[in-house]
Scaffold this motif. Structure first.
Motif, PDB file in Angstrom:
ATOM      1  N   ILE A  76      39.116   5.789  40.345  1.00 61.48           N
ATOM      2  CA  ILE A  76      39.160   4.692  39.363  1.00 61.48           C
ATOM      3  C   ILE A  76      39.060   5.286  37.955  1.00 61.48           C
ATOM      4  O   ILE A  76      39.820   4.937  37.052  1.00 61.48           O
ATOM      5  N   SER A  77      38.115   6.192  37.798  1.00 59.96           N
ATOM      6  CA  SER A  77      37.861   6.765  36.484  1.00 59.96           C
ATOM      7  C   SER A  77      39.095   7.518  35.979  1.00 59.96           C
ATOM      8  O   SER A  77      39.497   7.380  34.830  1.00 59.96           O
ATOM      9  N   LYS A  78      39.698   8.275  36.872  1.00 49.53           N
ATOM     10  CA  LYS A  78      40.880   9.045  36.491  1.00 49.53           C
ATOM     11  C   LYS A  78      42.056   8.115  36.181  1.00 49.53           C
ATOM     12  O   LYS A  78      42.737   8.263  35.178  1.00 49.53           O
TER      13      LYS A  78
ATOM     14  N   PRO B  19      38.451   0.466  32.752  1.00 50.15           N
ATOM     15  CA  PRO B  19      37.611   1.283  33.644  1.00 50.15           C
ATOM     16  C   PRO B  19      36.439   0.482  34.228  1.00 50.15           C
ATOM     17  O   PRO B  19      35.828  -0.315  33.523  1.00 50.15           O
ATOM     18  N   PHE B  20      36.179   0.697  35.503  1.00 51.64           N
ATOM     19  CA  PHE B  20      35.101  -0.070  36.143  1.00 51.64           C
ATOM     20  C   PHE B  20      34.385   0.759  37.196  1.00 51.64           C
ATOM     21  O   PHE B  20      34.848   1.817  37.607  1.00 51.64           O
ATOM     22  N   SER B  21      33.239   0.253  37.614  1.00 52.12           N
ATOM     23  CA  SER B  21      32.524   0.831  38.736  1.00 52.12           C
ATOM     24  C   SER B  21      32.162  -0.325  39.678  1.00 52.12           C
ATOM     25  O   SER B  21      32.520  -1.470  39.420  1.00 52.12           O
ATOM     26  N   ILE B  30      30.058  -5.977  43.816  1.00 50.92           N
ATOM     27  CA  ILE B  30      29.973  -6.356  42.409  1.00 50.92           C
ATOM     28  C   ILE B  30      30.822  -5.340  41.658  1.00 50.92           C
ATOM     29  O   ILE B  30      30.554  -4.136  41.711  1.00 50.92           O
ATOM     30  N   VAL B  31      31.858  -5.833  41.022  1.00 52.59           N
ATOM     31  CA  VAL B  31      32.735  -4.959  40.257  1.00 52.59           C
ATOM     32  C   VAL B  31      32.378  -5.151  38.783  1.00 52.59           C
ATOM     33  O   VAL B  31      32.390  -6.270  38.286  1.00 52.59           O
TER      34      VAL B  31
END
Ligand code: SF4
Ligand code: SF4
Lengths: 186, 502
Positions: A76-78, B19-21, B30-31
């Motif tokens: 995701i980060s990349k 950008p997400f986690s 939970i995004v």
């Protein structure tokens, strides 16, 4: 009861060393960990020994799940790194926002790989369709999930609404007024 | 185990996303994007998102992702940039909370005393007038419009003359400096009398009293003082109310092992005093608490168990129509539901060390924060950044301890935090890290702060998933933001400040 130290083997073609290291970092609070390559160099082996008082039940599954989480997070980060950069640019130079959709978009897309161009084209189309065909038809949205938070619950004063914040910033000469007009009007 | 097939997860799936986690809680993902917007997804939706990208999701989900600024458009980029700018602006603002210790003496001997206070006759730990003058002048050096001066201790009322002097001198200086001045006192109220009360009221000093719960909890922690403290609090409260004071007295509590079974009783005590909200913080390992840790200290799990019971009881009261709030939840909710920085120095990135607060010891030594000052009292001056009368504001801000704390508490660059979904809402404490582990930046997963913060945010998110509780939380947030809007305005930088920076 799983045997200690427990051995967990990863294929580095699937799980990067960074993802495995991320999981190790998290698990250091629970375990002593060593990492090494297999003899043929084709695998990474993590050896976990639980610290005193830590239950070993499910430890392997947890470690594998965490490695998977890190692997996904890294992708995701990349994948979204260029967007992160663009947002940083906009923070320091609000005029940069004007470039979105034009020059900048092209820039983003030409640098991206072909798959990503296809995906963003599909996504853009979907977003356009949703916007035009329904014009936010709330009747078909009984849960109100398309309604932004601020519309659902109202905003306390001028503190919160991003558009209002931008207006206020423009008044304070923190942001280019033309940019604000464009955002507010569109 | 999750059903994600990592081979299908391509970086290109995310090229159209902010950008997400993410974090899995029960069956829900939970995004959270980097700027704090969040969406709840089912496992199926989440797996589809990461394996196929957002365009493969159903329309309602795409709409929700758009509404919550997860997909990259001109509007979401603007909003994300705005949130980020607000965060930077906050970090770049000059210090506005100034904590003064007029004396280390105290009339109590609380089991967990972080300040490691001295007994009543240790007069050498009283701040004298010369030092007090230098402290006020240093505070006015801070280039910010809002200056909030808070008296802590020891028991500040034990050195009443100095407290009075500081307030009067600050008001005098302000005639030319023209800042927005606020005064707060954290006191046990036991020495309050009419003369003091009149003065405090006249100068708009906001009062905050420590109360750990009903007598059988409070007195166990703080000696037999509950009844007298409550009596004084009621009197102070009544006087402030009658005078139409803008900010009424408030209460703050500390939790020890003794408090654990009594979440209801503690909340009820606060309700009976019309407190309207409660903020119970766990004792830390600083000061006397460290010595008595076995007897009084809480593990993160114990604290979270208490917190969850307390929060649920408060929610139950709200569902029955009573308006009563919990302060940890409000601080987190401001960021979660509104992207609003409530300015709680311990839950910020970077944290408030020096840039959000400064602590002035009785002898004029200046520390990054009150916790840094407490460590100084234990003989470790790592967090001392200067001395009033000798150091300029620039010296304090440019001190290596200030820089070290800012770097060590910036979550974006902290291993573990940088990938964590809760990064936009969280904060870590370099002083406590250093005290507990000997390192400013230990492995965050071994720290108490991580365990407590992650647990609190989990508890809040689990309840946000329940619509009627979500409504209550949103209401709390709105009310809090409304009441603090004036302070935010006040926190804007002065022209003088801008000039100093240039
Ligand atoms: S301290 Fe823990 S919960 Fe907070 S951001 Fe870091 S890893 Fe996440
Ligand atoms: S170092 Fe810790 S106590 Fe000091 S301001 Fe930062 S978070 Fe708060």
């Amino acid at each position: 009861m799983p045997k200690m130290p427990m051995e967990i083997v990863f294929d580095p073609k699937i799980f990067s060393a960074d993802a495995i290291l991320g999981a190790c970092h998290k698990f250091l609070a629970k375990c002593f960990i060593t990492l090494e390559h297999s003899e043929d160099g084709k695998r990474i082996i993590a050896r976990l020994k639980a610290r005193e008082g830590v239950s070993v039940e499910g430890l392997e599954d947890e470690f594998r799940a965490e490695t998977l989480n890190y692997a996904v997070k890294q992708k995701i980060s990349k994948g979204s790194a260029k967007i992160r950069d663009q947002i940083f640019h906009i923070v320091f130079n609000p005029e940069r926002l004007n470039a979105l959709g034009g020059q900048l978009q092209t820039e983003l897309e030409t640098k991206a790989d072909p798959d990503s161009v296809k995906l963003s084209a599909r996504l853009e189309k979907l977003l356009e369709e949703i916007e035009s065909e329904e014009s936010m038809d709330y009747e078909e949205d009984p849960l109100g999930i398309a309604v932004p938070w601020e519309e659902k619950h109202g905003m306390p004063g001028d503190l919160l609404h991003p558009v209002d914040q931008l207006k206020r910033q423009a008044e304070n000469n923190l942001i280019n007024i033309e940019t604000v007009k464009e955002i507010v009007d569109c | 185990m999750s059903a994600i097939d990592i081979k299908k997860v391509k970086t290109s799936n995310f090229s159209g996303m902010i950008p997400f986690s993410f974090r899995k809680l029960g069956d829900t993902y939970i995004v959270v994007n980097e700027y704090g917007n969040y969406v709840f997804l089912t496992e199926e939706e989440f797996v589809s998102l990461v394996e196929n990208g957002p365009s493969a999701l159903s329309r309602p989900v795409v709409k929700e992702l758009t509404a919550q600024n997860m997909l990259f458009t001109k509007e979401t980029a603007a909003r994300a940039a705005e949130r980020l700018r607000a965060r930077f602006a906050d970090a770049a603002r000059a210090t506005n909370l100034h904590i003064i210790v007029p004396t280390l003496r105290c009339n109590l001997r609380c089991v967990y005393c972080q300040a490691a206070a001295m007994s009543g006759d240790n007069y050498e730990t009283d701040m004298n007038t010369d030092t007090a003058r230098a402290v006020v002048e240093t505070i006015f050096d801070a280039p910010t419009k809002l200056l909030s001066i808070e008296f802590q201790g020891g028991e500040p009322l034990l050195n009443w003359d100095t407290v009075k002097f500081i307030i009067e001198y600050a008001i005098e200086l302000n005639k030319t400096k023209k800042r927005e001045l606020r005064f707060n006192i954290v006191s046990n109220h036991l020495l309050m009398d009419d003369e003091k009360l009149d003065f405090l009221l006249e100068h708009n000093v906001v009062m905050c009293m420590s109360l750990d719960g009903p007598a059988f909890v409070h007195d166990k922690n703080r000696g037999i003082t509950h009844d007298r403290a409550v009596e004084m609090y009621k009197k102070v409260y009544r006087r402030y109310k009658e005078a139409g004071a803008e900010r009424l007295p408030s209460l703050i509590g500390t939790l020890s092992k003794h408090s654990m079974p009594y979440h209801k009783e503690i909340v009820d005590e606060y309700r009976s005093l019309n407190a309207g909200s409660i903020f119970m913080r766990p004792a830390t390992t600083l000061g006397y608490a460290g010595r008595n840790w076995e007897e009084i200290g809480l593990t993160p799990e114990e604290f979270l168990d208490f917190y969850e019971r307390m929060l649920d009881y408060i929610i139950e009261l709200n569902l029955k129509g009573e308006r009563f709030t919990e302060t940890y939840a409000i601080y987190a909710l401001c960021k979660i539901v509104a992207g609003f920085e409530p300015g709680y120095v311990d839950m910020k990135s970077p944290c408030g060390a020096s840039i959000g607060q400064l602590a002035y010891n009785y002898n004029g030594d200046v520390y990054t924060c009150d916790e840094g000052r407490m460590l100084g009292h234990q003989g470790d001056h790592t967090f001392r950044v200067g001395k009033c009368g000798e150091s300029s504001f620039a010296d304090l801000i440019m001190h290596r301890a200030t820089k070290a704390c800012s770097i060590a508490s910036t979550l974006d660059t902290t291993p573990g935090c940088s990938e964590c979904a809760y990064r936009p809402y969280c904060g870590i404490c370099p002083v406590l890290n250093y005290h507990e582990t000997g390192e400013l930046s230990p492995n965050v997963f071994t720290t108490r702060r991580h365990a407590v913060n992650e647990g609190i945010i989990d508890i809040i998110f689990k309840r946000l998933m329940i619509p009627e509780v979500g409504d209550i939380f949103v209401q709390w947030t709105k009310n809090y933001m409304e009441s603090s809007s004036r302070e935010i305005e006040g926190a804007k930088e002065t022209e003088e400040g801008k000039a100093v920076k240039e």
